[in-house]
Design an enzyme around this catalytic site. Structure first.
Site, PDB file in Angstrom:
ATOM      1  N   TYR A  33      32.985  42.743  48.846  1.00 35.96           N
ATOM      2  CA  TYR A  33      34.171  43.613  48.909  1.00 35.96           C
ATOM      3  C   TYR A  33      34.701  43.943  47.521  1.00 35.96           C
ATOM      4  CZ  TYR A  33      37.357  39.734  47.811  1.00 35.96           C
ATOM      5  OH  TYR A  33      38.021  38.713  47.175  1.00 35.96           O
ATOM      6  N   LYS A 147      31.284  39.109  44.513  1.00 35.77           N
ATOM      7  CA  LYS A 147      32.588  39.212  45.195  1.00 35.77           C
ATOM      8  C   LYS A 147      32.369  39.175  46.704  1.00 35.77           C
ATOM      9  CE  LYS A 147      37.046  41.581  44.612  1.00 35.77           C
ATOM     10  NZ  LYS A 147      37.899  40.425  44.468  1.00 35.77           N
ATOM     11  N   GLU A 180      38.640  29.418  37.555  1.00 40.58           N
ATOM     12  CA  GLU A 180      39.585  30.519  37.786  1.00 40.58           C
ATOM     13  C   GLU A 180      40.604  30.107  38.833  1.00 40.58           C
ATOM     14  OE1 GLU A 180      37.430  33.955  39.302  1.00 40.58           O
ATOM     15  OE2 GLU A 180      36.137  32.664  40.489  1.00 40.58           O
ATOM     16  N   LEU A 204      34.449  35.103  38.940  1.00 38.26           N
ATOM     17  CA  LEU A 204      34.329  36.532  39.196  1.00 38.26           C
ATOM     18  C   LEU A 204      34.650  37.265  37.888  1.00 38.26           C
ATOM     19  CD1 LEU A 204      33.980  38.599  41.615  1.00 38.26           C
ATOM     20  CD2 LEU A 204      36.422  38.969  41.299  1.00 38.26           C
TER      21      LEU A 204
HETATM   22  C1  LIG Z   1      38.406  34.638  42.656  1.00 37.65           C
HETATM   23  C2  LIG Z   1      38.906  35.814  41.889  1.00 37.65           C
HETATM   24  N1  LIG Z   1      38.779  35.829  40.555  1.00 37.65           N
HETATM   25  C3  LIG Z   1      39.229  36.864  39.810  1.00 37.65           C
HETATM   26  C4  LIG Z   1      39.855  37.953  40.410  1.00 37.65           C
HETATM   27  C5  LIG Z   1      40.374  39.068  39.550  1.00 37.65           C
HETATM   28  O1  LIG Z   1      39.569  40.210  39.670  1.00 37.65           O
HETATM   29  P1  LIG Z   1      40.131  41.658  39.418  1.00 37.65           P
HETATM   30  O2  LIG Z   1      40.833  41.640  38.096  1.00 37.65           O
HETATM   31  O3  LIG Z   1      38.923  42.528  39.390  1.00 37.65           O
HETATM   32  O4  LIG Z   1      41.069  41.973  40.525  1.00 37.65           O
HETATM   33  C6  LIG Z   1      40.000  37.985  41.796  1.00 37.65           C
HETATM   34  C7  LIG Z   1      40.651  39.121  42.437  1.00 37.65           C
HETATM   35  O5  LIG Z   1      41.025  39.082  43.576  1.00 37.65           O
HETATM   36  C8  LIG Z   1      39.507  36.902  42.560  1.00 37.65           C
HETATM   37  O6  LIG Z   1      39.609  36.872  43.891  1.00 37.65           O
END
Ligand SMILES: Cc1ncc(COP(=O)(O)O)c(C=O)c1O
Length: 283
Positions: A33, A147, A180, A204
């Site tokens: 997603y 993701k 994270e 991610l």
């Molecule tokens: C586990 C995780 N890490 C990092 C992010 C940050 O990603 P982004 O800046 O692309 O929203 C998300 C966003 O939902 C996430 O679910």
């Protein structure tokens, strides 16, 4: 038409959108997603989000029956149809419907789902006051760079944080390195340098993370993508979490220990300003 959905070629009101019970996204989390937000009603960093979606699809060996441009057009149309001042678009692709077996189906017909809701930012006051987090063992799988919708560990970690009276959790590997947060990347500011864990299978690669690094570097803040230990997290002068919907969310307490002056830090505010100036306000 508010709160809109798109399911396999058709736009419809969100509460009428359904998928089949034998969809592999539902049964196996065989699905990836993206979450895309708007600024000024226009989707932000769409190319980066779609590039990541296609990387995720490739990583799970799911050949999409659509191009990035076709996906883009669906997201733009969904946002326009919903008509909110600011929207958050959720785009999900699954390996489709097949009788339940772990093997890839012979004929894959991916399910494509989009929902568009009104954008809700961080809870009132979170940005101004900062949030508290707890650290928890990172018990997720080894490919957090994909993701995937398999977010049960994130859901449980978030629940554990709320139960402990904190706002969120930050994952820590068995070797003590920070990965994270449950839905965002982690940044710390220590000894004149902004640091965030390096890209790789453990995190991610956040679209916001990348934009923040760029904006911070351009505004003269020293940045390093390198491992952060839990001890360094606890000792940081400032911490924030980055994500599409929350942008930069200051963290003022970790495991009950105060961070800095227990208020959002000056560098966090500067970085946020730099991000907004570089990517949002100029539009
Ligand atoms: C586990 C995780 N890490 C990092 C992010 C940050 O990603 P982004 O800046 O692309 O929203 C998300 C966003 O939902 C996430 O679910």
């Amino acid at each position: 038409m508010p709160e809109i959905a798109y399911v396999n070629g058709q736009f419809l009101p969100l509460d009428r959108a359904v998928i089949h019970v034998e969809d592999r996204g539902f049964q196996f989390a065989d699905s990836v997603y993206e979450v895309i937000r708007t600024y000024g009603g226009r989707p932000f960093a769409m190319d980066e989000h779609l590039a990541r979606l296609f990387r995720s699809l490739e990583a799970i060996e799911l050949k999409p029956a659509f191009t990035a441009d076709a996906m883009k057009a669906i997201v733009v149309e969904g946002i326009q149809r919903a008509g909110f001042a600011e929207s958050v678009a959720y785009l999900q692709v699954t390996r489709g419907r097949a009788s339940r077996h772990r093997g890839f189906p012979a004929d894959t017909n991916p399910t494509v789902v989009l929902t568009v809701r009104e954008l809700v930012g961080p809870a009132t006051g979170a940005e101004e006051a900062g949030i508290s987090v707890i650290t928890l063992p990172d018990n997720r799988w080894g490919r957090c760079d994909i993701k995937s919708v398999a977010l049960l560990p994130n859901v449980l970690a978030y629940a554990a944080a709320r139960k402990a009276g904190a706002h969120d959790a930050i994952f820590v590997e068995a070797d003590g390195s920070v990965t994270e947060a449950t839905a965002g990347n982690v940044f710390i500011f220590t000894a004149g340098t902004l640091r965030t864990p390096p890209k790789g299978p453990k995190i991610l690669p956040g679209v916001t993370r990348e934009k923040i690094l760029q904006a911070a570097r351009e505004s003269g803040i020293a940045c390093r993508e390198e491992a952060i230990t839990k001890a360094e997290l606890l000792d940081a002068e400032e911490i924030f979490i980055s994500s599409t919907t929350n942008e930069t969310l200051p963290v003022v307490s970790v495991d009950g220990k105060r961070i800095g002056s227990a208020k959002p830090g000056e560098v966090t505010k500067q970085v946020r300003e730099a991000f907004l100036r570089a990517f949002v306000r100029k539009k």
